[in-house]
Scaffold this active site. Structure first.
Site, mmCIF file in Angstrom:
data_model
loop_
_atom_site.group_PDB
_atom_site.id
_atom_site.type_symbol
_atom_site.label_atom_id
_atom_site.label_comp_id
_atom_site.label_asym_id
_atom_site.label_seq_id
_atom_site.Cartn_x
_atom_site.Cartn_y
_atom_site.Cartn_z
ATOM 1 N N GLU A 53 0.833 -1.215 0.000
ATOM 2 C CA GLU A 53 0.000 0.000 0.000
ATOM 3 C C GLU A 53 0.865 1.262 0.000
ATOM 4 O O GLU A 53 0.510 2.271 -0.610
ATOM 5 C CB GLU A 53 -0.930 -0.010 1.216
ATOM 6 C CG GLU A 53 -1.992 -1.095 1.117
ATOM 7 C CD GLU A 53 -2.794 -1.245 2.396
ATOM 8 O OE1 GLU A 53 -2.190 -1.664 3.417
ATOM 9 O OE2 GLU A 53 -3.990 -0.953 2.396
ATOM 10 N N GLU B 41 -3.397 -9.668 3.855
ATOM 11 C CA GLU B 41 -4.196 -9.365 5.048
ATOM 12 C C GLU B 41 -5.243 -10.432 5.364
ATOM 13 O O GLU B 41 -5.514 -10.718 6.530
ATOM 14 C CB GLU B 41 -4.885 -8.006 4.902
ATOM 15 C CG GLU B 41 -3.951 -6.808 5.050
ATOM 16 C CD GLU B 41 -3.289 -6.374 3.752
ATOM 17 O OE1 GLU B 41 -3.338 -7.141 2.764
ATOM 18 O OE2 GLU B 41 -2.701 -5.282 3.728
HETATM 19 N N1 COA Z 1 5.131 -7.316 11.372
HETATM 20 C C1 COA Z 1 5.950 -7.547 12.392
HETATM 21 N N2 COA Z 1 7.096 -8.231 12.282
HETATM 22 C C2 COA Z 1 7.433 -8.696 11.062
HETATM 23 C C3 COA Z 1 6.619 -8.502 9.944
HETATM 24 C C4 COA Z 1 5.411 -7.774 10.137
HETATM 25 N N3 COA Z 1 4.576 -7.474 9.123
HETATM 26 N N4 COA Z 1 7.200 -9.088 8.862
HETATM 27 C C5 COA Z 1 8.349 -9.632 9.304
HETATM 28 N N5 COA Z 1 8.487 -9.403 10.636
HETATM 29 C C6 COA Z 1 9.586 -9.821 11.518
HETATM 30 C C7 COA Z 1 9.492 -11.287 11.865
HETATM 31 O O1 COA Z 1 8.587 -11.480 12.948
HETATM 32 C C8 COA Z 1 10.918 -11.567 12.242
HETATM 33 O O2 COA Z 1 11.161 -11.041 13.519
HETATM 34 P P1 COA Z 1 12.010 -11.900 14.618
HETATM 35 O O3 COA Z 1 13.382 -12.073 13.986
HETATM 36 O O4 COA Z 1 12.019 -11.032 15.824
HETATM 37 O O5 COA Z 1 11.281 -13.176 14.763
HETATM 38 C C9 COA Z 1 11.711 -10.714 11.245
HETATM 39 O O6 COA Z 1 10.817 -9.711 10.822
HETATM 40 C C10 COA Z 1 12.195 -11.477 10.029
HETATM 41 O O7 COA Z 1 11.074 -12.093 9.430
HETATM 42 P P2 COA Z 1 10.999 -13.675 9.104
HETATM 43 O O8 COA Z 1 9.552 -14.054 9.051
HETATM 44 O O9 COA Z 1 11.871 -14.442 10.020
HETATM 45 O O10 COA Z 1 11.634 -13.674 7.628
HETATM 46 P P3 COA Z 1 11.378 -14.761 6.479
HETATM 47 O O11 COA Z 1 12.381 -14.442 5.429
HETATM 48 O O12 COA Z 1 11.323 -16.131 7.033
HETATM 49 O O13 COA Z 1 9.904 -14.425 5.912
HETATM 50 C C11 COA Z 1 8.134 -12.960 5.156
HETATM 51 C C12 COA Z 1 9.652 -13.191 5.262
HETATM 52 C C13 COA Z 1 7.938 -11.567 4.580
HETATM 53 C C14 COA Z 1 7.505 -14.014 4.206
HETATM 54 C C15 COA Z 1 7.473 -13.089 6.543
HETATM 55 O O14 COA Z 1 8.206 -12.281 7.456
HETATM 56 C C16 COA Z 1 6.037 -12.633 6.596
HETATM 57 O O15 COA Z 1 5.155 -13.355 6.145
HETATM 58 N N6 COA Z 1 5.780 -11.431 7.173
HETATM 59 C C17 COA Z 1 4.449 -10.899 7.348
HETATM 60 C C18 COA Z 1 3.897 -10.387 6.051
HETATM 61 C C19 COA Z 1 2.482 -9.880 6.231
HETATM 62 O O16 COA Z 1 1.557 -10.610 6.517
HETATM 63 N N7 COA Z 1 2.306 -8.562 6.053
HETATM 64 C C20 COA Z 1 1.030 -7.931 6.120
HETATM 65 C C21 COA Z 1 0.763 -7.440 7.472
HETATM 66 S S1 COA Z 1 -0.816 -6.627 7.527
#
Ligand code: COA
Length: 260
Positions: free
Chosen positions: A114, A134
């Site tokens: 967004e 979402e």
């Molecule tokens: N909010 C809060 N923390 C987030 C985040 C988010 N939207 N996206 C990533 N992080 C944090 C993870 O919790 C992790 O923190 P930690 O090391 O303290 O555990 C860190 O960022 C690294 O992320 P991680 O998930 O370990 O990386 P990955 O390479 O395995 O996966 C993604 C990457 C992007 C696929 C995964 O982080 C993800 O699905 N994030 C959420 C995406 C999402 O749903 N966004 C919309 C929110 S409305």
């Protein structure tokens, strides 16, 4: 002003802004949203800046969404305020009055997608990933995504992205018109800067009025949009840049715009 969640550098009429929480994949928490608002209000009135380039710190993410930790506290009333608050920040970016280019360097998910949509143009690196996941969390995009995505890529594609929550890669984002171009990872900032320099080279009166005219088309009927276009066209014709631009063409020289 120093920010904790943003890196900011002003260089030769460009403001380079990076969301800076790389250990959280630049997820937007309340502080980042508040700092973004503060910064963009300052950039709006900064006469030394003509174009803004927005990216994410680190190698993995532009912005991986709103900070999911903060979502857990929301109820109906707080949720609505949360959405309105984020919308206001992103509206400020869209209505900045000068071009904002998103340099998308990895995950642009949820609020990150967004945020890229609120920018005026998007350049992606080959490793970029876009999505509105979402629905996986039981919510909908709340920072303008349900509105801006459909306007940019069409209703059917926006429906698919938002209802399935699936991510797409950079070539697919290019194919559906979500991004302007895709470049190799090390070329991303150069490509964004090159686009910015082309814009800065032009008369800024015309650039800003064109930006205003195109942005307004989202809200207006074709008829009112064209009336607005004619009014802005008239304003261009009253500018020194217009006189200089046309004269320079006829005299076969490069225009020396004064941005007035
Ligand atoms: N909010 C809060 N923390 C987030 C985040 C988010 N939207 N996206 C990533 N992080 C944090 C993870 O919790 C992790 O923190 P930690 O090391 O303290 O555990 C860190 O960022 C690294 O992320 P991680 O998930 O370990 O990386 P990955 O390479 O395995 O996966 C993604 C990457 C992007 C696929 C995964 O982080 C993800 O699905 N994030 C959420 C995406 C999402 O749903 N966004 C919309 C929110 S409305």
């Amino acid at each position: 002003m120093n920010y904790e969640t943003l890196q900011v550098e002003r260089r030769d009429r460009i403001a380079f802004v990076a969301i800076n929480r790389p250990d959280k994949l630049n997820a937007l928490n309340a502080q980042a949203r508040s700092e973004l608002k503060d910064l963009f209000l300052a950039l709006q009135n900064d006469d030394a800046v003509d174009v803004v380039i927005l990216t994410g710190a680190g190698e993995k993410a532009f912005v991986a969404g709103t900070d999911i930790k903060e979502l857990t506290e929301l109820d109906e009333q707080k949720g609505m305020l949360f959405s309105e608050d984020g919308q206001a920040v992103f509206n400020l970016i869209e209505n900045l009055g000068k071009p904002v280019i998103a340099a998308v360097n990895g995950y642009a998910l949820g609020g990150g997608a967004e945020l890229a949509l609120a920018c005026h143009m998007r350049i992606a690196s080959e490793n970029a990933k876009f999505g509105q996941p979402e629905v996986n969390l039981g919510i909908i995009p709340g920072y303008g995504g349900t509105q801006r995505l459909a306007r940019l890529v069409g209703k059917g594609r926006a429906m698919e992205l938002i209802l399935t929550g699936e991510s797409i890669d950079a070539p697919e984002a290019l194919r559906i018109g979500l991004v302007n171009k895709v470049v190799a990872v090390p070329e991303l900032m150069k490509a964004a800067e090159s686009m910015a320099r082309k814009i800065i080279d032009k008369g800024q009166v015309a650039v800003r009025l064109a930006l205003m005219a195109i942005t307004a088309t989202h809200e207006l009927s074709l008829e009112s949009g064209q009336a607005f276009e004619a009014e802005l066209f008239g304003r261009c014709c009253a500018s020194e840049d217009f006189k200089e631009g046309t004269r320079a063409f006829l005299e076969k020289r490069k225009p020396a715009f004064k941005n007035k």
